[in-house]
Design a protein around this motif. Structure first.
Motif: not given
Lengths: 205, 340
Positions: A37-38, A94-98, A100, A103, A107, A110-111, A113, B304, B314
């Motif tokens: 995913i990364r 979809v893949l990283e935060l699924e 949510q 969240e 993000e 707070r972030r 970037y 992860r 995750r």
């Protein structure tokens, strides 16, 4: 070359996507590594930036060579850049935060970037929508003004990249340098245009 | 898990007479050589060619170079320490050894595996110094000899919010440190990675202030979970994982677990550690895994798990990476938001 340019752009722009697909299905011995995913996030984000910068090369190349066909694939390049940016965001959501969504909101708040990247993506949307010939005609001069947004958008994209790099800032700095050169070229062209208009009026010293 | 008194000195842990004399001879040789190179330079020399450095000092190489070259010739012998292992299934050898942060071999996660192939870790020696009664340079074999190797399956949590489960082979760090009789002034332990840009090409790039330095408070270093690692998945450590000797501190972010160690020093002051120097607001000295304290640029609440499926890999990050019962007492009364 002139006839080939569009097919070449299609090929080049779709190649990173093809590599991702090949990697996901582990075809031809390729893989995306233990953290796919990364890897997908990285490839889509960087491809989007690459395409934005290539898009910005069109005008200087036309001015340098006197060949107008350089600007022909510009719309395609821009739309591809937008597509990769959108894909980048979708993979993140979809893949990283699924998915949510709470969240995602957190993000964004707070972030910085992630906020910067999201703003860049949102700002690309009106440019994509107005990329048709019809919209171009309808907007007239305003079209060009609107599409100058591509400069701050590219800068935001580079900023988004720079801000999440851990230690090696060389690559984001290269992007920044390229953008600076491309913008400096435009400043120079604008200055030359103004000068050529003013020359008859200016008195020699 | 029980963390009983692993700190007592067993007779087998006291340096053997022979290695003690070899060390004195080595020191004498260096002094006789009129120039006493700085610790760093000599550490490099010894690591580049332990045999040559020792021969240059006019003594037989500590521990015997023959065994030095052959330490990795036979597979490691070890016993499983189930009591100090987690129950989760370990990641594959490939997952563990193809996705690494080891900037000494490049900045991409795949660089260490791809670019460390020509690195020859043996012979290897480690300089032990600072606030201890016994100090000197030791061949790796001499350091390892009194200890039985054990396999421990630990969670590994990177500060970049990914994690995996790794069956390490190693020995308790505290047991090894006790052999050198740290004095009452030894409040910290500082570890240094090999500095050799020829063999570690990543060191030609100034992304960090080389050599890599890490450190622990002495009570952290003596904790039974702190492990000096020489192998993984039943094999000796591959280069990309920090061959031939690395640290594993499972309740801290991975960057604390320094690789390819050439120097261990007992210090009175807190060591100046690499990532902390590079970005103090992002990487603290303690760097305990803490889901409640975010990295300024990303959340630490989740991680992860490498090697999992596209969705559902995750998972929630646990305080102290799941080792709170064992280690939280080390930090009683400390504000973990401040000392992140």
């Amino acid at each position: 070359m002139q006839a080939l340019i569009k097919p070449l752009v299609w090929l080049g722009a779709l190649a990173p996507l093809a590599l991702i697909v090949v990697g996901i299905f582990e075809l031809a011995g390729q893989s995306l590594g233990p953290n796919p995913i990364r890897e997908i996030l990285h490839v889509t984000g960087k491809t989007s930036l690459n395409l934005l910068l290539i898009t910005l090369c069109a005008t200087p190349l036309r001015e340098l060579t006197g060949q107008t066909w350089w600007v022909r694939p510009r719309r395609l390049l821009g739309l591809m850049a937008f597509s990769y940016a959108l894909l980048h965001f979708l993979v993140y959501a979809v893949l990283e935060l699924e998915l949510q969504l709470g969240e995602l909101g957190q993000e964004l708040a707070r972030r910085p970037y992630i906020l910067v990247g999201t703003v860049a993506l949102l700002a690309l949307i009106p440019l994509a929508i107005t990329s048709t010939d019809r919209m171009m005609r309808r907007l007239g001069r305003r079209w060009q003004r609107l599409h100058r947004l591509i400069y701050p958008i590219t800068a935001l994209g580079i900023w988004h990249y720079y801000w999440q790099v851990k230690a090696d800032i060389r690559e984001p700095l290269i992007y920044l340098g390229l953008l600076a050169v491309l913008l400096a070229w435009r400043a120079r062209s604008a200055w030359l245009r103004r000068k050529s208009r003013q020359v008859p009026a200016a008195s020699p010293r | 898990m029980k963390n009983k008194d692993d700190n007592r000195i067993l007779p087998s842990e006291i340096p053997s007479e022979s290695s003690f004399f070899e060390r004195r001879a080595l020191l004498g040789g260096l002094l006789a050589g009129a120039t006493l190179p700085s610790a760093l330079v000599s550490a490099q020399q010894a690591a580049v060619s332990g045999a040559k450095a020792a021969a240059g000092a006019g003594t037989p190489a500590g521990g015997g170079t023959a065994s030095g070259a052959s330490l990795h010739a036979t597979p490691p012998r070890y016993t499983r320490n189930a009591a100090l292992s987690v129950r989760e299934p370990p990641n594959s050898y490939e997952d563990i050894t193809t996705y690494n942060n080891f900037y000494e071999f490049g900045l991409d996660k795949s660089d260490p595996a791809e670019k460390s192939g020509s690195f020859r870790p043996l012979p290897w020696s480690v300089e032990i110094g600072g606030e201890a009664e016994v100090t000197g340079r030791y061949a790796l074999e001499d350091l390892l000899r009194p200890h039985a190797l054990e396999e421990r399956i630990y969670r590994f949590r990177c500060v970049e919010a990914w994690s995996r489960v790794v069956p390490w082979l190693g020995l308790p760090l505290g047991a090894l440190l006790q052999r050198f009789k740290p004095t009452s002034r030894a409040k910290y332990v500082e570890f240094t990675t090999l500095l050799d840009p020829r063999r570690m090409p990543g060191q030609r790039v100034g992304v960090l202030d080389w050599p890599y330095v890490e450190g622990l408070r002495i009570d952290e270093a003596m904790h039974p979970l702190a492990l000096l690692v020489v192998g993984v998945h039943g094999r000796w450590l591959p280069n990309q994982s920090g061959a031939p000797l690395r640290l594993i501190v499972p309740w801290k972010y991975g960057f604390k677990s320094i690789k390819s160690i050439v120097r261990i020093r007992f210090t009175e002051r807190q060591p100046r550690t690499s990532w902390n120097l590079s970005a103090p607001d992002e990487y603290g000295f303690f760097a305990n895994v803490n889901p409640a304290v975010d990295h300024p640029r990303w959340s630490q609440a989740k991680e992860r798990r490498i090697g999992g499926s596209f969705l559902g890999s995750r998972i929630d990050t646990l305080p102290f990476n799941g080792y709170a019962n064992e280690v939280a007492s080390l930090y009683r009364g400390m504000d973990l938001r401040r000392f992140y």
